[in-house]
Design a protein around this motif. Sequence first.
Motif, PDB file in Angstrom:
ATOM      1  N   UNK A  19     -35.309 -15.835   5.103  1.00 29.82           N
ATOM      2  CA  UNK A  19     -34.036 -15.081   4.628  1.00 29.82           C
ATOM      3  C   UNK A  19     -34.612 -13.549   4.910  1.00 29.82           C
ATOM      4  N   UNK A  20     -35.764 -13.206   4.297  1.00 31.48           N
ATOM      5  CA  UNK A  20     -36.271 -11.781   4.551  1.00 31.48           C
ATOM      6  C   UNK A  20     -36.312 -11.329   5.908  1.00 31.48           C
ATOM      7  N   UNK A  21     -36.435 -12.190   6.992  1.00 33.22           N
ATOM      8  CA  UNK A  21     -36.550 -11.827   8.182  1.00 33.22           C
ATOM      9  C   UNK A  21     -35.386 -11.030   8.739  1.00 33.22           C
ATOM     10  N   UNK A  22     -33.960 -11.775   8.383  1.00 36.98           N
ATOM     11  CA  UNK A  22     -32.864 -11.548   8.420  1.00 36.98           C
ATOM     12  C   UNK A  22     -32.327  -9.877   7.920  1.00 36.98           C
ATOM     13  N   UNK A  23     -33.038  -9.930   6.408  1.00 37.43           N
ATOM     14  CA  UNK A  23     -32.938  -8.917   5.771  1.00 37.43           C
ATOM     15  C   UNK A  23     -33.337  -7.742   6.530  1.00 37.43           C
ATOM     16  N   UNK A  24     -34.487  -7.712   6.898  1.00 35.43           N
ATOM     17  CA  UNK A  24     -35.230  -6.451   7.854  1.00 35.43           C
ATOM     18  C   UNK A  24     -34.310  -5.966   8.990  1.00 35.43           C
ATOM     19  N   UNK A  25     -33.785  -7.050   9.444  1.00 31.29           N
ATOM     20  CA  UNK A  25     -32.742  -6.638  10.633  1.00 31.29           C
ATOM     21  C   UNK A  25     -31.622  -6.008  10.166  1.00 31.29           C
ATOM     22  N   UNK A  26     -30.912  -6.515   9.124  1.00 32.21           N
ATOM     23  CA  UNK A  26     -29.683  -5.860   8.644  1.00 32.21           C
ATOM     24  C   UNK A  26     -30.032  -4.524   8.099  1.00 32.21           C
ATOM     25  N   UNK A 215     -25.226  -9.836   5.972  1.00 32.91           N
ATOM     26  CA  UNK A 215     -24.809  -9.307   7.345  1.00 32.91           C
ATOM     27  C   UNK A 215     -24.283  -7.853   6.869  1.00 32.91           C
ATOM     28  N   UNK A 216     -24.446  -7.092   8.113  1.00 28.94           N
ATOM     29  CA  UNK A 216     -24.207  -5.786   8.027  1.00 28.94           C
ATOM     30  C   UNK A 216     -22.798  -5.362   8.675  1.00 28.94           C
ATOM     31  N   UNK A 217     -22.191  -4.426   8.028  1.00 28.65           N
ATOM     32  CA  UNK A 217     -20.780  -3.977   8.621  1.00 28.65           C
ATOM     33  C   UNK A 217     -21.036  -3.343  10.107  1.00 28.65           C
ATOM     34  N   UNK A 218     -20.084  -3.473  10.598  1.00 29.96           N
ATOM     35  CA  UNK A 218     -19.973  -2.687  12.134  1.00 29.96           C
ATOM     36  C   UNK A 218     -20.364  -1.322  12.115  1.00 29.96           C
ATOM     37  N   UNK A 219     -21.287  -0.438  12.911  1.00 33.53           N
ATOM     38  CA  UNK A 219     -21.605   0.893  12.654  1.00 33.53           C
ATOM     39  C   UNK A 219     -20.628   2.023  12.986  1.00 33.53           C
ATOM     40  N   UNK A 220     -19.250   1.340  13.645  1.00 29.89           N
ATOM     41  CA  UNK A 220     -18.255   2.447  13.920  1.00 29.89           C
ATOM     42  C   UNK A 220     -17.220   2.511  13.017  1.00 29.89           C
ATOM     43  N   UNK A 221     -17.439   2.000  11.649  1.00 29.13           N
ATOM     44  CA  UNK A 221     -16.284   1.915  11.001  1.00 29.13           C
ATOM     45  C   UNK A 221     -15.834   3.532  10.495  1.00 29.13           C
ATOM     46  N   UNK A 222     -16.581   4.306  10.476  1.00 27.91           N
ATOM     47  CA  UNK A 222     -16.286   5.706  10.507  1.00 27.91           C
ATOM     48  C   UNK A 222     -15.067   6.413  11.342  1.00 27.91           C
ATOM     49  N   UNK A 223     -15.228   5.709  12.423  1.00 28.45           N
ATOM     50  CA  UNK A 223     -14.162   6.072  13.458  1.00 28.45           C
ATOM     51  C   UNK A 223     -12.879   5.377  13.282  1.00 28.45           C
TER      52      UNK A 223
END
Length: 1012
Positions: A19-26, A215-223
Amino acid sequence: MVVPHTHWDREWYLPFQRFRVGLVRVLDEVLDAMAADPAYRFTMDGQLAAVEDYLEIRPDRRGDVARFVAGGRLAVGPWLILADEFLCAGETLLRNLEYGMRGAAALGGPMPVGYLPDQFGHCAQMPQILALAGLRRACLWRGVPAHVDRDAFDWTGADGTTIRTTYLPGGYGNAFGLFTGPAEGMPDRVAAFVSTAEGWASGGTLLAMYGADHSAPARDITASGLRVATLAEALTTGEATDEEAPRVVGELRSHARANILPGVISARVPIKQAMARAERVLTRYAEPLSALWRPGDSACARLIDMAWRSVIACSGHDSVTGCGSDETAQQVAARIAEAGQTAQAVVDLVAASLAEAAPKGALVVVNPSPFERTGLVLADLPEERASLVDASNRPVPAQRLEHAATLLDETVMDDLSRLLGRVHERELYGHEIVSWHAGDGVFTVTVSRHASGAYAYEDLRRAVMAAGPGPWVVRTVAEPVVTVAALVTVPPLGRAVLTARPPAPRPPAPVAHALRTDAYGFEPVLDNGLLRVRVAGDGTLSLCGADGTEVHGVGRIVHGGDAGDTYNHAPPPDDRLSDRPSRVVVEEICSGPLTGAYEITRVYDWPVGLGSDGEGEGEGDETVRTAVTTRVELRAGEPFARCEITMDVRCRDHRVRWHAPLPRAADGSYAEGQFAVVRRGLTAEGGGGERPIPTFPAESFAAAGGLAVLLDHVTEYEIVRDEIGGDEIGGDEIGGDGRELALTLVRSVGYLSRNRNPYRDEPAGPEVPTPAAQCQGPLTVRFAVLPYAGEWHEAGLPRLAEEFRHDLLAVPGTRPAGPGDADGNGPGGGGRVAISGDGVVMAALRERGGRLEVRLVAEDPTATEAVVRGDFTAAWTADVLGSPLSPLEVSREEVAPGEVVPDGVVPDGVVSGGMVLDGVVLDGVVADGTVPGGVVPGGVLPAELLADDGTDGPGPAGSPGSSGSPESSWPSESSEPGGSWRTVRVPLRPFEIATVHLSRLREPDARPAWRP
């Protein structure tokens, strides 16, 4: 308001490192997004551990993390781990918060919200635990009852502490779909979310939790045009001022709004047992004993820190719960074992210090409780010195149990010099060489577990060389040794030193509530005047207390199928419960005035398992013959019967429970756990997606209808009806009618989660096979049982649980015998702290910043007072992080009429109004401050006696000495001279938790600044 976040299970259906491998990516993605967009915000899921896990792999990004945390854009903490709140001790929850807040502070500051997104229900003391850390706001999902009809409520803990709590309707991912799909559909998705959320809104802000597991949220949410915030920002913006918010009191274990997955309490029982053992060794032996006997020892401090980090890590809601994959469970079990071993290493260091201060042949007995204890310890004594005396040469009650084998080895050797290869200086086969003799072709070496007298390896070598050619019969013979049970009285958090003596023709030492011998011996009975236990022909027990409370048929073993998974028990459709053994054998194990025991073996024929579909017995009608052995023991002075149940689990897909009828019908139960005693009804509130079976967790005891069980690990229990009817047991158990208590001994299942669980609408996780969750192999479960009249607190259940769960520690002396040892002289036995008070429990004692920190809990339904006595001059209450809150008044120790003075010492050295002579108050002053016998019949008010050098007179035995010495207290911070005891009184509300710091300060201005 949109809160971008993630919930990160450190280990679950995959083990930690995968699981930590995915954590680093997120987190790489998150930090890159925050660096590129100053408006971006992100909230971790309340646990700091995931951030620490990331920084172990990406240490170069610590600066980025710290900058974003300090800037209020990245929310971390306040917890170290998202723990399961019912499967660890309350002290573990507090340390979890302490480590999390301290670690988050080092990165810029913890999130000021008690965020609890995914735990499977919440304990009754959580509001107080959060408040003690300065957190006055919580946010959670599971366990909220049906009467909460909005997204905010007032949550009142067991002690009355109330905090405003945000409820997350739909869970911590209620807005996960908001940013999925084409951009032109965003207005419609927002409108749909608002339509749903407005029905729950208690203020002007709608909380949109945008995130999910791993999972990580989308990067463009502030737009998007929507406001983006951290959870703390969202909860403080547009906060509701509604004074009529719903109120919830106590624990949150309702099934009405979300699944609470109660089967995790009984999944993989051995992990729960190991967790409890590790917590107990760490919290009640390693920490307090090292604080009292090895203060300032950096090795102990480091080992304790390592053990705590491992224990906290294993308390995770997918770790100790056992609801992960077999790989995960194996790693959790290994880490728990290592934590326990690390804590035991500290105990070993303390034990070695105590042993070095006592001569060989002596036994040092340590009391881990803050009150005087009288209890049994086992000792292996030489046959010729098989009796014990205390430091005053008084006989100690003892009972012989068994003799050890004397012939350890017999080998024929042509070359006798081979014997020397087995000898390591004085050690041979784990014993110490006493003497040797050669003659008639036999070379005999006599050994002892603790040899005394002169010895030289060179003398042995010469004897071997002079013996001549073989063959020789080489015999290693141990001095005759007998195992005895000794009944020892030990002062609070102190020690008693016993010395072995040749048996003398003297009357036996008096024993309060000794076991009585059945003059006729027709039936297996144990009776000490406090409890009478009779073994019936079917292997069950009949119990009768001193107050006349009586119950029969205690200890039926009930077997049934389990078609569920690690999250939820579910019986198969054609479940056939059985409780009748095919054979019963009862054997007496020991009998005497101090302890008596019977071993009851019951043999059952149980189905081998369910079919592959989980809906019927597998492999035809094949059964597995299983012997269930119950060892029931009664000890002198104890009002409860100790039970140890062992079996070799060879069935699959089943649940085995221990049943006991209640002396009287009950409309509810009481269970201790996490600093509280919680009352529960006979049913559980439903309405969500799972069957609300009323199985509950209990940590140290569960009680109902005049029957209590004292537990050594968190155990699943249920109050059910007496299910006997006709030839079989049957019927729906849900709800019960308060006639019987059932404890789950083992629950065996083969899946992490079943896609089709009869007691749950939806999967709780992936359908991963978990053959190790069948828990096959040897199993031992320990608990105690007692009948009682009145209420749980009137029966003193917290005190009885303390005594059952925390054995006296016995350590053989190792110092070479010297002058005076023959007279029984040894190190003093006084501890440095004693605690009393109705229902007052010591949860922890440790060294912190050169002071003693004591955690007190009032486990009583009425207000009480904790009385702390010890060698200190200043005291104050503190918060979770150790910051002082308010000073406590410290008074000189007073000795009441007839009070037993610890170690026979008058704390301040003076008896006003009379000399103590042979325990009688006459007139004058006690020259050395010692009261013969330790009893002041007439009562005294000690005044201060100064020695010739102007310092205080002698205090209790074991006064402060060098750091790490068995004679030392905690380090004196420019300590006030002398060792006189003082008292501090701490008023406590029902179930209040109080952290008290005790210090020895000279200058008033050295006291800490009190926090407002």
